[in-house]
Scaffold this motif. Structure first.
Motif, PDB file in Angstrom:
ATOM      1  N   ASP A  28       0.802  -1.233   0.000  1.00  0.00           N
ATOM      2  CA  ASP A  28       0.000   0.000   0.000  1.00  0.00           C
ATOM      3  C   ASP A  28       0.830   1.276   0.000  1.00  0.00           C
ATOM      4  O   ASP A  28       0.321   2.364   0.310  1.00  0.00           O
ATOM      5  CB  ASP A  28      -0.957   0.029   1.205  1.00  0.00           C
ATOM      6  N   THR A  29       2.103   1.175  -0.314  1.00  0.00           N
ATOM      7  CA  THR A  29       2.939   2.367  -0.452  1.00  0.00           C
ATOM      8  C   THR A  29       3.681   2.303  -1.788  1.00  0.00           C
ATOM      9  O   THR A  29       3.833   1.227  -2.374  1.00  0.00           O
ATOM     10  CB  THR A  29       3.976   2.474   0.683  1.00  0.00           C
ATOM     11  N   VAL A  30       4.120   3.453  -2.255  1.00  0.00           N
ATOM     12  CA  VAL A  30       4.880   3.511  -3.504  1.00  0.00           C
ATOM     13  C   VAL A  30       6.363   3.567  -3.166  1.00  0.00           C
ATOM     14  O   VAL A  30       6.797   4.420  -2.396  1.00  0.00           O
ATOM     15  CB  VAL A  30       4.473   4.740  -4.343  1.00  0.00           C
ATOM     16  N   GLU A  31       7.120   2.653  -3.730  1.00  0.00           N
ATOM     17  CA  GLU A  31       8.561   2.633  -3.542  1.00  0.00           C
ATOM     18  C   GLU A  31       9.239   2.744  -4.902  1.00  0.00           C
ATOM     19  O   GLU A  31       8.608   2.540  -5.946  1.00  0.00           O
ATOM     20  CB  GLU A  31       8.992   1.344  -2.820  1.00  0.00           C
ATOM     21  N   LYS A  32      10.532   3.071  -4.870  1.00  0.00           N
ATOM     22  CA  LYS A  32      11.269   3.167  -6.123  1.00  0.00           C
ATOM     23  C   LYS A  32      12.606   2.450  -5.985  1.00  0.00           C
ATOM     24  O   LYS A  32      13.193   2.404  -4.908  1.00  0.00           O
ATOM     25  CB  LYS A  32      11.459   4.612  -6.550  1.00  0.00           C
ATOM     26  N   GLN A  33      13.066   1.904  -7.106  1.00  0.00           N
ATOM     27  CA  GLN A  33      14.290   1.106  -7.116  1.00  0.00           C
ATOM     28  C   GLN A  33      15.093   1.436  -8.365  1.00  0.00           C
ATOM     29  O   GLN A  33      14.568   1.404  -9.479  1.00  0.00           O
ATOM     30  CB  GLN A  33      13.937  -0.393  -7.102  1.00  0.00           C
ATOM     31  N   MET A  34      16.364   1.770  -8.159  1.00  0.00           N
ATOM     32  CA  MET A  34      17.253   2.006  -9.289  1.00  0.00           C
ATOM     33  C   MET A  34      17.742   0.659  -9.816  1.00  0.00           C
ATOM     34  O   MET A  34      18.273  -0.157  -9.055  1.00  0.00           O
ATOM     35  CB  MET A  34      18.446   2.864  -8.864  1.00  0.00           C
ATOM     36  N   VAL A  35      17.536   0.407 -11.113  1.00  0.00           N
ATOM     37  CA  VAL A  35      17.884  -0.877 -11.723  1.00  0.00           C
ATOM     38  C   VAL A  35      18.774  -0.621 -12.928  1.00  0.00           C
ATOM     39  O   VAL A  35      18.522   0.296 -13.713  1.00  0.00           O
ATOM     40  CB  VAL A  35      16.623  -1.656 -12.146  1.00  0.00           C
ATOM     41  N   ARG A  36      19.785  -1.449 -13.059  1.00  0.00           N
ATOM     42  CA  ARG A  36      20.718  -1.312 -14.186  1.00  0.00           C
ATOM     43  C   ARG A  36      20.145  -2.031 -15.408  1.00  0.00           C
ATOM     44  O   ARG A  36      20.439  -3.186 -15.682  1.00  0.00           O
ATOM     45  CB  ARG A  36      22.079  -1.892 -13.794  1.00  0.00           C
ATOM     46  N   ILE A  37      19.294  -1.332 -16.158  1.00  0.00           N
ATOM     47  CA  ILE A  37      18.630  -1.887 -17.332  1.00  0.00           C
ATOM     48  C   ILE A  37      18.166  -0.727 -18.201  1.00  0.00           C
ATOM     49  O   ILE A  37      17.878   0.363 -17.695  1.00  0.00           O
ATOM     50  CB  ILE A  37      17.428  -2.777 -16.911  1.00  0.00           C
ATOM     51  N   THR A  38      18.107  -0.939 -19.499  1.00  0.00           N
ATOM     52  CA  THR A  38      17.609   0.109 -20.385  1.00  0.00           C
ATOM     53  C   THR A  38      16.085   0.108 -20.370  1.00  0.00           C
ATOM     54  O   THR A  38      15.448  -0.904 -20.039  1.00  0.00           O
ATOM     55  CB  THR A  38      18.097  -0.103 -21.822  1.00  0.00           C
TER      56      THR A  38
END
Length: 290
Positions: free
Chosen positions: A213-223
């Motif tokens: 129920d929360t918005v999270e963000k993740q840095m991913v090494r992908i185009t």
């Protein structure tokens, strides 16, 4: 979410941002204080025989220089992602900057304005001798902190038995709506329905997703193009060369055909829509409301 990863062992292993401002100031203070304590306790490099009424005040200047050099270099590298290679670069730049600052400080404050460039290599060696033990402890501490951070992220996955993991792999990922996104030598696992939108950052993507129920963000090494292929659903579209959005997650649009912004629940960040994709986005939103 299930994260499968090994602790960063390689110079290119991506973790969090290289340092927050709070971390920078904390480490700068510790580095400067450690350098000053080292000088007044051991009094190396002839400082024991240095006779001056303000001796300990003058020695504190070297500690201030180390703290200042660390802060300036960290600000310079603030936008870089933390890697072992980036940390080694920071340590090297701090040493070089501190050496030059120590040279000028020594010339004007200790030698009373006598600037002799032939002393620069010696000041560099003195700085290195002081910096190596303190810098080594700092480097190991930074590695340990990131290892601890990744271990916490891995904790839920480690509780799954080997049998359960094997059974999980046997289940059709398409039925579970699961996407395994490669992230360097790690894997970021995401449910398609939880994906909100992604923003391209060169060879990386910042992925916004819903979790508990929360918005999270993740840095991913992908185009972004590769991420689009992996998600591969009718509601996930490339609305801009730098944005990939899940049309089902849009709660509001702003602007017109000249410039359209998409907003999502739970986050202030938004996505841009290019002119060529405005028709697709508006068509879906009209159908969804009808």
């Amino acid at each position: 979410m299930i994260f499968k990863s090994r602790i960063g062992k390689y110079p290119g292993c991506v973790n969090s941002r290289i340092a927050s401002m709070g971390e920078t100031l904390t480490y700068a203070l510790l580095l400067g204080l450690s350098s000053y304590l080292f000088l007044i306790v051991f009094q190396p490099f002839g400082t024991y025989n240095f006779d001056n009424a303000y001796k300990f005040w003058l020695l504190s200047g070297y500690g201030i220089i180390f703290a200042l050099a660390y802060t300036l270099v960290s600000i310079l590298l603030y936008k870089k992602q933390w890697t072992i290679g980036a940390e080694l670069l920071r340590i090297s730049l701090v040493y070089l900057l501190a050496s030059f600052l120590n040279f000028f400080y020594h010339s004007y404050m200790i030698n009373h304005g006598l600037l002799q460039w032939s002393n620069l290599p010696y000041i560099g060696l003195y700085t290195l001798s002081l910096y190596v033990p303190i810098g080594s402890i700092y480097f190991l501490l930074r590695i340990d902190m990131h290892r601890l951070q990744e271990t916490k992220n891995l904790a839920p996955a480690e509780k799954i038995s080997l049998v359960a993991q094997h059974e999980f792999k046997e289940i059709d990922n398409c039925c579970l709506n699961v996407v395994n996104i490669p992230n360097g030598n790690q894997t970021f696992t995401l449910l398609r329905n939880d994906f909100i939108f992604a923003k391209s950052m060169d060879n990386y993507c910042m992925i916004y997703y819903r979790k508990d129920d929360t918005v999270e963000k993740q840095m991913v090494r992908i185009t972004l193009a590769r991420l689009d292929q992996l998600l591969n659903t009718g509601t996930v579209v490339r609305c801009h060369r730098s944005y990939l959005v899940n049309l089902e997650k849009i709660i509001e649009k702003e602007g017109n055909t000249q410039g359209l912004l998409l907003r999502f629940a739970g986050t202030e960040d938004c996505a841009l829509v290019s002119r060529s994709a405005v028709g697709t986005v508006k068509s879906y939103l009209l159908k969804a409301r009808s």
